[in-house]
Design a protein around this motif. Structure first.
Motif, mmCIF file in Angstrom:
data_model
loop_
_atom_site.group_PDB
_atom_site.id
_atom_site.type_symbol
_atom_site.label_atom_id
_atom_site.label_comp_id
_atom_site.label_asym_id
_atom_site.label_seq_id
_atom_site.Cartn_x
_atom_site.Cartn_y
_atom_site.Cartn_z
ATOM 1 N N LEU A 187 3.699 10.179 18.383
ATOM 2 C CA LEU A 187 4.073 10.345 16.971
ATOM 3 C C LEU A 187 4.573 11.748 16.676
ATOM 4 C CD1 LEU A 187 1.143 8.404 15.247
ATOM 5 C CD2 LEU A 187 3.389 7.546 15.940
ATOM 6 N N GLY A 188 4.016 12.750 17.361
ATOM 7 C CA GLY A 188 4.400 14.129 17.064
ATOM 8 C C GLY A 188 5.805 14.484 17.473
ATOM 9 N N LEU A 189 6.412 13.668 18.328
ATOM 10 C CA LEU A 189 7.757 13.988 18.801
ATOM 11 C C LEU A 189 8.825 13.654 17.774
ATOM 12 C CD1 LEU A 189 9.310 14.928 21.390
ATOM 13 C CD2 LEU A 189 9.566 12.518 21.948
ATOM 14 N N ALA A 190 8.516 12.780 16.815
ATOM 15 C CA ALA A 190 9.555 12.235 15.932
ATOM 16 C C ALA A 190 10.298 13.329 15.170
ATOM 17 C CB ALA A 190 8.938 11.228 14.968
ATOM 18 N N LEU B 43 13.948 3.376 10.687
ATOM 19 C CA LEU B 43 13.912 2.901 9.299
ATOM 20 C C LEU B 43 13.765 4.068 8.334
ATOM 21 C CD1 LEU B 43 11.641 -0.292 9.524
ATOM 22 C CD2 LEU B 43 14.138 -0.172 9.406
ATOM 23 N N GLY B 44 12.892 5.024 8.685
ATOM 24 C CA GLY B 44 12.681 6.160 7.795
ATOM 25 C C GLY B 44 13.912 7.018 7.630
ATOM 26 N N THR B 45 14.707 7.138 8.723
ATOM 27 C CA THR B 45 15.885 8.007 8.660
ATOM 28 C C THR B 45 17.174 7.240 8.366
ATOM 29 O OG1 THR B 45 15.989 7.859 11.082
ATOM 30 C CG2 THR B 45 14.923 9.805 10.134
ATOM 31 N N THR B 46 17.054 6.001 7.970
ATOM 32 C CA THR B 46 18.201 5.262 7.434
ATOM 33 C C THR B 46 17.924 4.869 5.977
ATOM 34 O OG1 THR B 46 17.291 3.247 8.452
ATOM 35 C CG2 THR B 46 19.054 4.383 9.624
ATOM 36 N N LEU B 47 16.900 4.053 5.761
ATOM 37 C CA LEU B 47 16.571 3.626 4.401
ATOM 38 C C LEU B 47 16.101 4.788 3.540
ATOM 39 C CD1 LEU B 47 14.638 0.319 5.200
ATOM 40 C CD2 LEU B 47 17.046 0.573 4.592
ATOM 41 N N TRP B 48 15.269 5.646 4.094
ATOM 42 C CA TRP B 48 14.694 6.733 3.302
ATOM 43 C C TRP B 48 15.463 8.042 3.421
ATOM 44 C CZ3 TRP B 48 8.622 6.797 3.948
ATOM 45 C CH2 TRP B 48 8.092 5.620 3.405
ATOM 46 N N LEU B 49 16.523 8.084 4.208
ATOM 47 C CA LEU B 49 17.156 9.371 4.477
ATOM 48 C C LEU B 49 17.608 10.111 3.220
ATOM 49 C CD1 LEU B 49 17.987 11.392 6.605
ATOM 50 C CD2 LEU B 49 20.189 10.223 6.807
ATOM 51 N N PRO B 50 18.264 9.464 2.240
ATOM 52 C CA PRO B 50 18.631 10.224 1.043
ATOM 53 C C PRO B 50 17.427 10.838 0.332
ATOM 54 C CG PRO B 50 19.818 8.142 1.119
ATOM 55 C CD PRO B 50 18.778 8.074 2.185
ATOM 56 N N ALA C 31 19.317 -0.579 9.721
ATOM 57 C CA ALA C 31 17.902 -0.870 9.482
ATOM 58 C C ALA C 31 17.605 -2.345 9.714
ATOM 59 C CB ALA C 31 17.535 -0.464 8.050
ATOM 60 N N LEU C 32 18.484 -3.228 9.252
ATOM 61 C CA LEU C 32 18.292 -4.659 9.485
ATOM 62 C C LEU C 32 18.366 -4.991 10.979
ATOM 63 C CD1 LEU C 32 20.415 -6.124 6.544
ATOM 64 C CD2 LEU C 32 17.928 -6.298 6.817
ATOM 65 N N LEU D 273 19.546 12.753 12.950
ATOM 66 C CA LEU D 273 20.445 13.850 13.309
ATOM 67 C C LEU D 273 21.677 13.899 12.413
ATOM 68 C CD1 LEU D 273 20.389 13.598 17.206
ATOM 69 C CD2 LEU D 273 19.266 15.313 15.795
ATOM 70 N N ILE D 274 22.184 12.741 12.020
ATOM 71 C CA ILE D 274 23.409 12.695 11.226
ATOM 72 C C ILE D 274 23.068 12.289 9.794
ATOM 73 C CG2 ILE D 274 24.881 12.186 13.196
ATOM 74 C CD1 ILE D 274 24.772 9.273 12.475
ATOM 75 N N GLY D 275 23.938 12.654 8.872
ATOM 76 C CA GLY D 275 23.766 12.258 7.482
ATOM 77 C C GLY D 275 22.822 13.126 6.686
#
Length: 549
Positions: free
Chosen positions: A132-135, A437-444, A398-399, A4-6
């Motif tokens: 999974l579809g809700l993500a 993890l996907g929306t922190t590490l991979w967000l950019p 993420a950690l 939601l953020i970033g």
């Protein structure tokens, strides 16, 4: 909060819906424009009103230090949270019914009815979180999430009506009207019809009640629902929300029936995982009592969205509405599992989500260091031009999430008091872990790949901030992106008025643009492409002759 953020609005439904919300928030044309939202003269692809109103109200109510798109996402995050709440209470009240309760032991010691119902409700909530579809759809600001919220209120209202009075009835009425005004009037009326059937059956059961209130209230509720359903249908018709878009499998010229059926089956399998196998098991174990309230209510609330999924082009967004009901059905499978089945689910989930988390970490390391080389090459191929950077705050989260997953696995495999919902702890935790993890590490990288920002910024570098830009054959997401990322003053191309110094055109305009404007007075300035999609090209033209050219 993850997802939601970033970030900015993503393509294409997310930014398209935000474009209509921003237009309404800035509109000074009064009520008429709110009843007919437009984006540069185009009506929404999904005929809806209430989702855009909610977004516009959030923009207007947000303080100046919160960006408008973030304010909208906060409002929609609240609707997702209320969907979770409605699902929990719906499962709780369904589990309170006598047919859903476990058989009493000869010498006592069975779970108390309320404790058992709470355990089932916890399992339903975990099953919904694990789907999974809700993500992604649960974190977008589209009419689909508003439809999910309002349909879940209707689901809760029907489930709780035998135990509560005003609250469930209000939820039913709000759910009916809200689902219809969110672009799904047919689904709303079908669910309303089934809701009336359940209320009618409740009335028949309560006719012999000693309490006059118990016997008269279902009649009042049924009358209110009949009136509300009729008014909902008329309101949807008056507002022009009835747009039938039947798309039966096999009717497409580009796909065969077998191909359509395969794609729909694949969607159903992954989108509703892991709820669907548990729901199927519930139906099998309760096959002789399908008319029982705790089975019939969620089953019908799942069948209506499933029918919409198979008969319309909005497959994913229609299927989203079935998730609360499927999760509730899945929860009623938990008391019937043997220990070996629960262990199998735990081991499969542990391997699947641990492997997925390792892959996410591996690609992030490859983005930052270039090693392993094959992973780094894959990143370069998928997001060409992306320059990776490290967000230390995102890395900390993420950690922490990874350590929490390790603790959860250790807790699940330990010896402690059994609980019904334990089987769904790892699926829900694993889904939350991978999304975080996907929306922190991979967000950019995700923001770069799913956003129109790189393309719009490339246009802004060439044109600066002109007085206006003429547009032709642009899609709704492209229009919304040009306004959101660069605040361009866009105008539809019209030779009857003074022309803007620039034209931005979609690829579909190549063959007909010369019929609209004399291209001898214009210089082609280049094709600007979204780095991750060749289908989103934009053509840029600069005027080199007077406006009459």
């Amino acid at each position: 909060m993850p997802g939601l953020i970033g970030r900015g609005p993503w393509k294409s439904a997310d930014i398209s819906a935000y474009g209509y919300m921003a237009e309404l928030a800035q509109s000074g044309q009064g009520l008429l424009r709110w009843l007919d939202p437009l984006l540069l003269g185009l009506r929404p692809e999904t005929p809806a009103l209430l989702p855009y109103w909610i977004g516009a109200w959030a923009i207007k109510a947000a303080p100046a230090w919160i960006s408008p798109d973030l304010a909208v996402r906060f409002a929609y995050a609240l609707m997702l949270w209320l969907t979770f709440t409605a699902t929990w209470y719906a499962a709780y009240y369904l589990a309170r019914t006598s047919q859903a309760q476990p058989v009493a032991f000869a010498f006592g010691g069975e779970a108390r009815p309320k404790d058992y119902a709470r355990a089932i409700a916890d399992g339903a909530l975990l099953a919904l979180i694990a789907c999974l579809g809700l993500a992604q759809l649960g974190h977008e600001t589209t009419p689909a999430l508003a439809q999910l919220f309002f349909s879940s209120q209707l689901f809760y209202g029907i489930s709780a009506l035998p135990y509560r009075r005003k609250g469930p009835l209000v939820a039913i009425l709000v759910g009916l009207a809200g689902t219809a005004l969110s672009g799904a009037p047919a689904v709303a009326l079908l669910l309303g019809f089934f809701a009336m059937l359940f209320v009618s059956s409740d009335r028949r059961r309560s006719t012999g009640s000693a309490s006059s209130e118990d016997s008269t209230y279902p009649l009042f509720a049924l009358s209110a629902m009949i009136v509300a359903t009729a008014l909902t249908g008329l309101l949807a018709a008056q507002l022009g929300l009835w747009h039938w878009k039947i798309d039966l499998p096999g009717t497409s010229a580009s796909k065969s029936l077998a191909s359509d059926l395969r794609s729909q089956a694949k969607l159903l399998l992954w989108f509703t995982w892991p709820a669907w196998p548990l729901a199927v098991w519930t139906l099998w174990r309760w096959r002789r009592q399908l008319g029982a309230r705790h089975v019939a209510v969620p089953l019908l609330f799942a069948l209506v969205p499933l029918a919409a999924t198979w008969t319309t082009a909005f497959s994913e967004r229609s299927l989203l509405l079935a998730l609360p009901a499927l999760a509730t059905l899945a929860a009623f499978a938990l008391p019937t599992f043997r220990r070996s089945v629960s262990a199998l689910i735990d081991w499969f989930t542990l391997l699947f989500f641990s492997g997925s988390a390792a892959i996410i970490w591996g690609y992030w390391i490859a983005m930052q260091t270039g090693y392993p080389p094959k992973m780094a090459a894959s990143v370069t191929r998928l997001v060409p031009g992306f320059i990776p950077s490290v967000s230390w705050l995102a890395l900390v989260f993420a950690l922490a999430a990874t350590l929490a997953w390790c603790w959860l696995v250790r807790w699940r495999t330990g010896r402690h008091r059994a609980a019904l919902w334990k089987t769904l702890v790892l699926p829900a935790g694993g889904a939350a872990l991978c999304w975080l993890l996907g929306t922190t590490l991979w967000l950019p990288a995700l923001d770069y790949a799913l956003s129109y920002a790189p393309q719009v910024h490339a246009i802004a570098q060439r044109v600066g901030q002109p007085s206006c830009i003429s547009t032709v054959a642009l899609t709704r997401p492209q229009i919304a992106a040009l306004r959101y990322h660069a605040q361009f003053n866009l105008k539809p191309l019209d030779v009857s008025v003074p022309l803007c110094p620039w034209i931005v055109a979609g690829p579909d305009a190549i063959g007909s643009l010369h019929q609209i404007v004399n291209l001898e007075g214009w210089r082609f300035d280049g094709t600007l492409r979204r780095p991750t999609s060749a289908s989103d090209d934009l053509l840029l033209f600069q005027r080199v002759a007077p406006s009459g050219g």
